[in-house]
Design a protein around this motif. Structure first.
Motif, PDB file in Angstrom:
ATOM      1  N   ARG A 119       0.804  -1.227   0.000  1.00 46.24           N
ATOM      2  CA  ARG A 119       0.000   0.000   0.000  1.00 46.24           C
ATOM      3  C   ARG A 119       0.833   1.271   0.000  1.00 46.24           C
ATOM      4  NH1 ARG A 119      -2.286  -0.309   6.230  1.00 46.24           N
ATOM      5  NH2 ARG A 119      -0.404   0.488   7.257  1.00 46.24           N
ATOM      6  N   LEU A 123       2.134   5.741   3.780  1.00 47.69           N
ATOM      7  CA  LEU A 123       0.989   5.378   4.614  1.00 47.69           C
ATOM      8  C   LEU A 123       1.436   4.573   5.834  1.00 47.69           C
ATOM      9  CD1 LEU A 123      -2.008   5.341   5.146  1.00 47.69           C
ATOM     10  CD2 LEU A 123      -2.255   3.457   3.516  1.00 47.69           C
ATOM     11  N   ARG A 127       0.604   5.649   9.690  1.00 45.16           N
ATOM     12  CA  ARG A 127      -0.063   4.780  10.668  1.00 45.16           C
ATOM     13  C   ARG A 127       0.816   4.580  11.896  1.00 45.16           C
ATOM     14  NH1 ARG A 127      -4.812   4.315  11.296  1.00 45.16           N
ATOM     15  NH2 ARG A 127      -4.584   2.220  12.152  1.00 45.16           N
ATOM     16  N   ARG A 356      -6.172  13.473   7.653  1.00 40.68           N
ATOM     17  CA  ARG A 356      -6.453  12.164   8.253  1.00 40.68           C
ATOM     18  C   ARG A 356      -6.024  12.119   9.722  1.00 40.68           C
ATOM     19  NH1 ARG A 356      -4.874   7.767   3.525  1.00 40.68           N
ATOM     20  NH2 ARG A 356      -4.925   9.217   1.776  1.00 40.68           N
ATOM     21  N   GLU A 360      -8.135  10.271  12.704  1.00 32.32           N
ATOM     22  CA  GLU A 360      -7.656   9.163  13.524  1.00 32.32           C
ATOM     23  C   GLU A 360      -8.036   9.344  14.995  1.00 32.32           C
ATOM     24  OE1 GLU A 360      -6.124   6.378  12.861  1.00 32.32           O
ATOM     25  OE2 GLU A 360      -5.555   6.582  10.752  1.00 32.32           O
ATOM     26  N   CYS A 365     -10.461   3.229  12.354  1.00 32.65           N
ATOM     27  CA  CYS A 365      -9.939   2.881  11.024  1.00 32.65           C
ATOM     28  C   CYS A 365     -10.292   1.423  10.710  1.00 32.65           C
ATOM     29  CB  CYS A 365      -8.426   3.085  10.981  1.00 32.65           C
ATOM     30  SG  CYS A 365      -7.708   2.746   9.358  1.00 32.65           S
ATOM     31  N   TYR A 367      -9.940  -0.046   7.478  1.00 33.11           N
ATOM     32  CA  TYR A 367      -8.744  -0.469   6.745  1.00 33.11           C
ATOM     33  C   TYR A 367      -8.089   0.753   6.119  1.00 33.11           C
ATOM     34  CZ  TYR A 367     -11.719  -0.377   2.534  1.00 33.11           C
ATOM     35  OH  TYR A 367     -12.570   0.002   1.524  1.00 33.11           O
ATOM     36  N   ALA A 368      -6.776   0.654   5.996  1.00 37.02           N
ATOM     37  CA  ALA A 368      -5.990   1.744   5.407  1.00 37.02           C
ATOM     38  C   ALA A 368      -5.243   1.199   4.206  1.00 37.02           C
ATOM     39  CB  ALA A 368      -5.013   2.305   6.438  1.00 37.02           C
ATOM     40  N   ASP A 369      -5.508   1.787   3.058  1.00 36.00           N
ATOM     41  CA  ASP A 369      -4.832   1.396   1.826  1.00 36.00           C
ATOM     42  C   ASP A 369      -4.839   2.617   0.922  1.00 36.00           C
ATOM     43  OD1 ASP A 369      -3.769  -0.089  -0.405  1.00 36.00           O
ATOM     44  OD2 ASP A 369      -4.615  -1.896   0.498  1.00 36.00           O
ATOM     45  N   SER A 372      -8.967   4.381   1.806  1.00 30.62           N
ATOM     46  CA  SER A 372      -9.111   3.994   3.207  1.00 30.62           C
ATOM     47  C   SER A 372     -10.554   4.164   3.663  1.00 30.62           C
ATOM     48  CB  SER A 372      -8.184   4.834   4.095  1.00 30.62           C
ATOM     49  OG  SER A 372      -6.829   4.620   3.751  1.00 30.62           O
ATOM     50  N   TYR A 374     -12.964   4.604   7.258  1.00 29.11           N
ATOM     51  CA  TYR A 374     -13.094   4.844   8.693  1.00 29.11           C
ATOM     52  C   TYR A 374     -14.577   4.729   9.065  1.00 29.11           C
ATOM     53  CZ  TYR A 374      -8.318   6.733   8.694  1.00 29.11           C
ATOM     54  OH  TYR A 374      -6.963   6.887   8.580  1.00 29.11           O
TER      55      TYR A 374
END
Length: 595
Positions: A119, A123, A127, A356, A360, A365, A367-369, A372, A374
């Motif tokens: 990804r 990113l 994270r 972002r 957060e 979250c 998934y984060a890619d 993403s 939320y």
């Protein structure tokens, strides 16, 4: 502090200026790059780079001009030796403009994908910063990181240890810290986004705020620059492999043969014909790391060879604030996320990490890619309140950074917020605006660390330049051609006959300086590069003899009786720069083009 990169405008000027290189200067830079890549060298090392009619003296004579126009950097090491090297952005320019790999794409139908791009490193770093901001990284009495914290931190990244194992990295506490976590922490340290302290690692919110405002292209360019500097071993051949792989001639999405790339490097004499097997393994490890960082994919083709393709190739230019932050039109790129009636928030890849960051604090979250997702829940709002965000702040942030907040979502936030109450003290999730910038019991006022970082991280495989200092003093005559003032001027000016003993002195001097001799043989002038002297009164010299119209010399053993007249040939570039002390880096502040 001296910067090691150039702005985009400076590099564009460099490229335009390189088009008008005098042939002698261009050849010198090319040969120096081919032999040393980005490694440092001394003037006495230049004979290793000489080739054909271009002697080590020609290379030395070009150094002042290359220094003056910043194609070379001059430094002194801790024990006073003067060294030179080609800056990374110039090496990129040479590879990109003068030495482009001649490879044709391979049809995708012939390729089986064996390693996908993940990804993205930017990113993963984001994270990791979020997790550190929420939970911190306390350390043991011996300075190690607690295993539980390492497991949790490693779970924030798509990067895995097997992605970077092939790089053979060394770092502290290697027996307990996974290689992927070590890379993430190293880059955060290197950019001074986090700083090691006695009891816990601290956030540098001023640096983080600047970093998270940048676009992903700028982030990737900066990350690649640092990775190339830090993780590539101090071997010219490996550096050439890395420069070649990142050549801009490779079209993103097109497949290219790794074996053909290696063959091209060998044909261009950038890589030995018999490279060690560990070099090939390291190259594969480098490409696996590029996959882990989200930039490259690997495959094998039907003929049995291996192939690569760029998915998201980092820009080659050095990165500065203007290159990081601004788009081509000079405007910042603003893009928002989408708040759905089902309380899910869709975050497209163009949404800034600064935007972002606040998300957060108030949402979960999923998934984060590259895309993403939320979700807002009562629990996430409760967590946001614990982290110092009221429901009112959460709603303002959602409205400010999205295309709109559905009424049912806004009403739910208000209801949850009134039930849960207001944030208490201390607020533990730092803000990018500086109103809160510290972790509990960490750092000084406003979260600025009590001691600054050194910007070097804890992983380094390349040439250690930590003790190098810029040395702007001009090159003196004695550095280029030792003993020049003691050499009779007639030896340099006029071809004439000399006694055998004087001729021997001239040959010896030519060998010391690595310059050519002009020899008159049977009425025709030749150039001769002496390599060795043998004998006493009846002496002879071995070397390369060049006829007037030939670029390739032939081995020749000569005696004084073989020529009628002779003189020493000093390179012409020296005469152009001649003015007592020859110009060095001191004028590098001016963005002049070469010559």
């Amino acid at each position: 502090m001296n910067r090691e990169w150039m702005t985009s405008k400076e590099m564009q000027g460099r490229e335009r200026g390189a088009e008008g290189f005098p042939p002698a200067a261009k050849m010198a830079l090319f040969l120096i790059f081919r032999r040393f890549a980005g490694l440092s060298f001394k003037l006495e090392h230049l004979p290793k780079a000489a080739e054909g009619r271009t002697t080590a003296a020609d290379l030395r004579a070009a150094v002042p001009a290359l220094l003056r126009h910043r194609y070379l950097v001059s430094v002194r090491n801790s024990w006073g030796e003067r060294l030179f090297y080609i800056p990374q952005e110039i090496a990129d320019m040479i590879q990109g403009e003068w030495m482009q790999p001649k490879l044709e794409p391979i049809s995708g139908s012939e390729i089986k994908l064996i390693r996908e791009a993940k990804r993205g490193l930017a990113l993963d770093l984001f994270r990791s910063l979020v997790w550190i901001a929420k939970y911190g990284i306390p350390v043991t009495a011996k300075g190690g990181i607690y295993q539980r914290a390492l497991v949790k931190l490693s779970g924030q990244t798509a990067l895995q240890p097997e992605d970077v194992t092939g790089l053979g990295l060394s770092y502290p506490h290697q027996e307990t810290i996974p290689a992927s976590a070590a890379v993430v922490l190293d880059l955060l340290l290197d950019m001074e986004l986090i700083i090691q302290a006695l009891k816990a690692w601290q956030l540098n919110m001023q640096a983080i705020a600047f970093w998270l405002e940048q676009n992903v292209d700028g982030m990737n360019a900066e990350l690649y620059r640092r990775i190339q500097t830090k993780y590539v071993p101090a071997e010219a051949g490996l550096q050439h492999l890395v420069y070649a792989v990142s050549s801009p001639v490779f079209v993103p999405g097109e497949w290219y043969s790794i074996e053909m790339l290696i063959q091209w490097l060998q044909e261009e004499r950038l890589l030995r014909l018999d490279p060690p097997e560990e070099w090939r393994r390291w190259l594969w490890g480098w490409m696996e790391a590029m996959c882990g960082f989200g930039w490259l994919e690997l495959g094998c083709h039907n003929a049995g060879g291996r192939a690569f393709r760029w998915i998201d190739q980092p820009r080659r230019l050095g990165v500065s604030q203007d290159a990081l932050q601004w788009g081509e039109d000079g405007e910042t790129a603003e893009s928002g996320f989408c708040v759905q009636p089902d309380f899910e928030i869709i975050v497209p890849p163009e949404v800034s990490f600064a935007c972002r960051w606040e998300l957060e604090a108030i949402s979960e979250c999923i998934y984060a890619d590259r895309m993403s997702l939320y979700r807002l829940t009562r629990e996430s709002i409760a967590e946001g309140i614990r982290l110092g965000r009221s429901w009112r702040e959460a709603l303002r942030q959602l409205k400010r950074s999205s295309s709109g907040v559905p009424d049912n979502v806004a009403l739910a936030l208000e209801e949850w917020g009134r039930e849960l109450g207001e944030p208490g003290e201390p607020r533990v999730f730092p803000r990018l605006d500086g109103s809160l910038s510290k972790l509990p019991e960490q750092g000084g006022p406003n979260g600025i660390p009590l001691s600054g970082g050194n910007g070097s991280g804890w992983i380094f495989c390349g040439e250690d330049r930590s003790s190098y200092r810029l040395f702007d003093t001009g090159l003196e005559r004695e550095e280029l051609f030792p003993g020049l003032d003691q050499v009779p001027a007639i030896w340099l000016k006029t071809a004439r006959s000399y006694h055998s003993s004087t001729a021997r002195e001239m040959v010896s001097q030519a060998m010391k300086w690595h310059v050519m001799l002009a020899l008159g043989i049977k009425g025709e002038m030749y150039e001769y590069l002496p390599a060795g002297l043998q004998g006493g009164a009846d002496w002879q010299v071995t070397g390369k003899l060049f006829s007037p119209n030939s670029s390739e010399g032939r081995d020749a053993v000569l005696t004084p009786e073989n020529w009628e007249i002779m003189r020493l040939l000093l390179p012409e570039v020296v005469a152009e720069d001649w003015n007592g002390a020859i110009a060095g880096n001191s004028s590098a502040r001016k963005p002049n083009m070469l010559l």
